[in-house]
Design a protein around this motif. Structure first.
Motif, PDB file in Angstrom:
ATOM      1  N   THR A 127       5.357  49.471  18.756  1.00 51.56           N
ATOM      2  CA  THR A 127       5.196  49.482  17.241  1.00 51.56           C
ATOM      3  C   THR A 127       4.918  50.962  17.126  1.00 51.56           C
TER       4      THR A 127
ATOM      5  N   GLY B 252       5.032  49.772  11.597  1.00 52.43           N
ATOM      6  CA  GLY B 252       6.195  48.989  11.819  1.00 52.43           C
ATOM      7  C   GLY B 252       6.590  48.676  13.190  1.00 52.43           C
TER       8      GLY B 252
ATOM      9  N   LYS C  18      12.322  48.248  16.622  1.00 50.42           N
ATOM     10  CA  LYS C  18      13.461  47.420  16.989  1.00 50.42           C
ATOM     11  C   LYS C  18      14.443  48.117  18.196  1.00 50.42           C
TER      12      LYS C  18
ATOM     13  N   ARG D 272      14.713  52.184  14.247  1.00 54.88           N
ATOM     14  CA  ARG D 272      15.225  51.122  13.448  1.00 54.88           C
ATOM     15  C   ARG D 272      13.412  50.535  13.483  1.00 54.88           C
TER      16      ARG D 272
ATOM     17  N   THR E  78      10.734  47.617  11.437  1.00 52.78           N
ATOM     18  CA  THR E  78      10.814  46.620  10.531  1.00 52.78           C
ATOM     19  C   THR E  78       9.207  46.203  10.331  1.00 52.78           C
ATOM     20  N   GLY E  79       8.807  45.951   9.123  1.00 51.25           N
ATOM     21  CA  GLY E  79       7.560  45.696   8.609  1.00 51.25           C
ATOM     22  C   GLY E  79       7.463  44.525   7.493  1.00 51.25           C
ATOM     23  N   ASP E  80       6.120  44.631   7.026  1.00 53.77           N
ATOM     24  CA  ASP E  80       6.093  43.842   5.832  1.00 53.77           C
ATOM     25  C   ASP E  80       7.105  44.204   4.618  1.00 53.77           C
TER      26      ASP E  80
ATOM     27  N   PHE F 188      10.202  45.709   4.721  1.00 51.86           N
ATOM     28  CA  PHE F 188      11.001  46.574   5.024  1.00 51.86           C
ATOM     29  C   PHE F 188      11.758  46.434   6.135  1.00 51.86           C
ATOM     30  N   ASP F 189      12.951  46.832   6.360  1.00 47.64           N
ATOM     31  CA  ASP F 189      13.670  47.135   7.562  1.00 47.64           C
ATOM     32  C   ASP F 189      14.550  48.418   7.163  1.00 47.64           C
ATOM     33  N   GLY F 190      14.512  49.443   8.231  1.00 47.97           N
ATOM     34  CA  GLY F 190      15.505  50.488   8.158  1.00 47.97           C
ATOM     35  C   GLY F 190      15.258  51.444   9.254  1.00 47.97           C
ATOM     36  N   TYR F 191      15.528  52.721   8.860  1.00 49.78           N
ATOM     37  CA  TYR F 191      15.652  53.848   9.908  1.00 49.78           C
ATOM     38  C   TYR F 191      15.055  55.040   9.561  1.00 49.78           C
TER      39      TYR F 191
END
Length: 182
Positions: free
Chosen positions: A112, A146, A149, A157, A159-161, A163-166
């Motif tokens: 994380t 986050g 990944k 990359r 992800t979280g509550d 959101f997903d991105g870089y």
């Protein structure tokens, strides 16, 4: 939301002083990023990032249950850096630089990261792809947590509550500069 720590002030007894001396001796030469990771007693590299497994994790002054609790983490998933190992105990460092000992079963290998916990009053762009010119899909507040990944050494990359991105890797606590994560 920053990690909550409850600090307990207690005087050091002779066992505490000996345990702290042992911990200091074990720490020589293990500064993060300054030395290549070496296998610890667990066979895993030290230093390394891990995360907290439970909502309540006691951090002790030394590597045994007789040591006083220095503070308590109250949020599962927070990234911490393992800086030393002693039998079944791990010396950890949090995003604020505070250090102490936790029992190994309270830690997870799940990666994380906290988004730029050192920033105040700024946001960090979350991009649609691993490129500085990629579209900004969200702006993350400092200390957003986050799940990592993947990292290519420049971007991760996460992800979280919702959101997903870089995010640029140097804007995260929980991964090393240039580290690749699959």
């Amino acid at each position: 939301m920053p990690a909550k720590r409850t600090h307990l002030k207690r005087s050091l007894d002779s066992r505490s002083v000996k345990a702290l001396a042992l911990a200091a001796a074990m720490m020589v030469g293990t500064a993060a990023g300054a030395v290549a990771a070496e296998p610890g007693t667990s066979g895993l590299p030290v230093p390394r990032f891990v995360s907290l497994k439970a909502d309540k994790v006691n951090v002790r002054n030394g590597p045994n249950r007789d040591q006083d609790v220095a503070w308590v983490f109250n949020r599962a998933g927070l990234p911490v850096e393992v800086t030393a190992e002693y039998e079944t105990w791990r010396r950890i460092r949090d995003a604020d630089g505070a250090e102490g000992w936790v029992y190994h079963s309270m830690l997870s290998l799940r990666r994380t990261a906290l988004v730029a916990p050192w920033l105040k009053g700024e946001t960090v762009p979350l991009r649609g792809s691993a490129d500085t010119d990629a579209k900004v899909v969200a702006k993350l507040e400092p200390s957003v947590l986050g799940v990592v990944k993947a990292c290519d050494g420049k971007f991760c990359r996460i992800t979280g509550d919702g959101f997903d991105g870089y995010v640029q890797q140097n804007q995260l606590f929980g991964v090393y500069p240039g580290e690749k994560v699959d």
